[in-house]
Design a protein around this motif. Sequence first.
Motif, short mmCIF file in Angstrom:
data_model
loop_
_atom_site.label_atom_id
_atom_site.label_comp_id
_atom_site.label_asym_id
_atom_site.label_seq_id
_atom_site.Cartn_x
_atom_site.Cartn_y
_atom_site.Cartn_z
N MET A 30 -25.67 25.74 -2.09
CA MET A 30 -25.14 25.39 -0.78
C MET A 30 -25.04 26.57 0.18
O MET A 30 -24.77 26.42 1.35
CB MET A 30 -23.75 24.76 -0.93
N GLY A 31 -25.28 27.76 -0.34
CA GLY A 31 -25.18 28.94 0.50
C GLY A 31 -25.79 30.13 -0.23
O GLY A 31 -26.36 29.99 -1.31
N PRO A 32 -25.69 31.32 0.35
CA PRO A 32 -26.24 32.50 -0.31
C PRO A 32 -25.69 32.67 -1.72
O PRO A 32 -24.50 32.54 -1.96
CB PRO A 32 -25.79 33.64 0.62
N THR A 33 -26.59 32.94 -2.66
CA THR A 33 -26.24 33.12 -4.07
C THR A 33 -26.89 34.40 -4.57
O THR A 33 -28.06 34.66 -4.26
CB THR A 33 -26.73 31.92 -4.90
N ARG A 34 -26.16 35.20 -5.32
CA ARG A 34 -26.69 36.47 -5.81
C ARG A 34 -27.85 36.25 -6.78
O ARG A 34 -27.87 35.28 -7.53
CB ARG A 34 -25.58 37.28 -6.50
N ILE A 35 -28.81 37.18 -6.77
CA ILE A 35 -30.01 37.05 -7.58
C ILE A 35 -29.66 36.99 -9.07
O ILE A 35 -30.31 36.28 -9.85
CB ILE A 35 -31.00 38.20 -7.28
N PHE A 36 -28.62 37.71 -9.51
CA PHE A 36 -28.18 37.63 -10.91
C PHE A 36 -27.82 36.18 -11.28
O PHE A 36 -28.18 35.68 -12.34
CB PHE A 36 -26.97 38.53 -11.15
N ASP A 37 -27.07 35.53 -10.39
CA ASP A 37 -26.65 34.15 -10.64
C ASP A 37 -27.84 33.20 -10.67
O ASP A 37 -27.88 32.25 -11.45
CB ASP A 37 -25.63 33.70 -9.58
N VAL A 38 -28.81 33.46 -9.80
CA VAL A 38 -30.00 32.61 -9.76
C VAL A 38 -30.78 32.72 -11.06
O VAL A 38 -31.21 31.71 -11.64
CB VAL A 38 -30.88 33.00 -8.55
N LEU A 39 -30.96 33.94 -11.55
CA LEU A 39 -31.68 34.13 -12.80
C LEU A 39 -30.91 33.52 -13.97
O LEU A 39 -31.51 32.99 -14.92
CB LEU A 39 -31.92 35.63 -13.05
N SER A 40 -29.58 33.56 -13.90
CA SER A 40 -28.77 32.92 -14.95
C SER A 40 -28.94 31.41 -14.93
O SER A 40 -28.99 30.76 -15.97
CB SER A 40 -27.29 33.29 -14.77
N LEU A 41 -29.02 30.82 -13.71
CA LEU A 41 -29.27 29.38 -13.60
C LEU A 41 -30.55 28.99 -14.32
O LEU A 41 -30.63 27.92 -14.94
CB LEU A 41 -29.37 28.98 -12.12
N ALA A 42 -31.55 29.86 -14.24
CA ALA A 42 -32.85 29.58 -14.85
C ALA A 42 -32.89 29.96 -16.32
O ALA A 42 -33.97 29.97 -16.92
CB ALA A 42 -33.95 30.31 -14.09
N GLY A 43 -31.76 30.26 -16.91
CA GLY A 43 -31.70 30.56 -18.34
C GLY A 43 -32.07 31.98 -18.70
O GLY A 43 -32.19 32.31 -19.88
N GLY A 44 -32.26 32.84 -17.71
CA GLY A 44 -32.63 34.22 -17.98
C GLY A 44 -34.14 34.41 -18.01
O GLY A 44 -34.93 33.48 -17.79
N LEU A 45 -34.55 35.63 -18.27
CA LEU A 45 -35.96 35.98 -18.26
C LEU A 45 -36.66 35.52 -19.53
O LEU A 45 -36.07 35.56 -20.62
CB LEU A 45 -36.13 37.50 -18.10
N ALA A 46 -37.91 35.11 -19.39
CA ALA A 46 -38.72 34.76 -20.55
C ALA A 46 -39.24 36.04 -21.20
O ALA A 46 -39.19 37.13 -20.62
CB ALA A 46 -39.88 33.87 -20.13
N ASP A 47 -39.76 35.92 -22.41
CA ASP A 47 -40.23 37.09 -23.15
C ASP A 47 -41.40 37.77 -22.47
O ASP A 47 -41.60 38.98 -22.63
CB ASP A 47 -40.64 36.69 -24.57
N ASN A 48 -42.20 37.01 -21.70
CA ASN A 48 -43.37 37.60 -21.06
C ASN A 48 -43.11 38.00 -19.61
O ASN A 48 -44.05 38.14 -18.82
CB ASN A 48 -44.55 36.62 -21.11
#
Length: 351
Positions: free
Chosen positions: A153-171
């Motif tokens: 709904m508004g600006p969200t920190r990049i850390f939070d966005v990556l957490s929403l996506a479950g974190g980084l993949a191995d590749n």
Amino acid sequence: MTMEVKRMLINVRTKVSTYVIAVAVFCCVDTALAQTSNERTLHAPDSSSTLSVGSRDYVISPDDLLDIFIVDVPELSRQYRISTTGQLDFPLIPKPIDAAGLTLEAVSLKLRQLLQQSGTLTDPHITINVKESRLHSIAITGAVKKPQIYEVMGPTRIFDVLSLAGGLADNAGPVVRIIRLSTCGQTESINGQGSSTETSRTQQVTTLNLRTLLSSTDAKLNVDVCPGDWVTVPPADVIYVVGAVHKSGGFELTTEHDKLSVMQAIALAEDLKPTARRNDALIIRRNSSATNGRTEIAVNLRNIFAGKSPDVPLQPDDILFVPESAGKKALTRGAEAAIQVATGVAIYRPY
């Protein structure tokens, strides 16, 4: 017992009875009020199932899905979709309400006034929440564990966005990119070492170094991601070494500045086998303008190792093929086989 004492006892009993009755009545009334309050609460919209939006901050957009609740009026309390033209069609109100561009609080007040003016309700209490917003979402793609579209709904920190996506993949590669097609209010300038910004006429691309981002304590690097942004983590670049080596496979480049040469790639592949044809190695490189979609570059490993020829830099997705068998025909077949083998080899990370 004298008459005076009897009168005193009767007065005391009367007062006690009156007090007991008063307490009982008070308890009944309090219970009834509590039940009424509980019944109203049960009809209220479930805030856990709606988007967390501050009514003063959120501005309604076309295609938004609103959850409108009117106290004690279940017939009108339901979800309403804002039209593509930004209007809200509400029962018993003859004309659509221009809702796009207004806050939730402003639409609530406007709806209240219109219901009062139409004589439908005398004192409506209205609560509006955003259930769904197609324009208030971000797309997360690339090397993350759960790439998809998320509503914000508004600006969200990049850390939070990556957490929403479950974190980084191995590749995951060394960077994350934020592609912005519109403005995001007041943006903060970033002068940190771990980021860069490129602006074109149609979009702004911010590139963040993931290693710097994850290890730094500089809060400015944890930038805002805004509704409408596209966040992507490109997979790490890979160079393949196949054929007469001890460890065939793909080797990832895990930083922006990682570059591999032929000698370095051979070292990662744990050296050549004794049967390797050192004079007949090939670099197979993608080339869309070539007839077969690739370019084959001859490499004499014997001369490179002896210092008679310069080391050859490799590019992402290059296949370094070291043949084992003699003969030109076998070498040609080997190049075709190398491309097929490279698609199924293990991928190695340097850590």
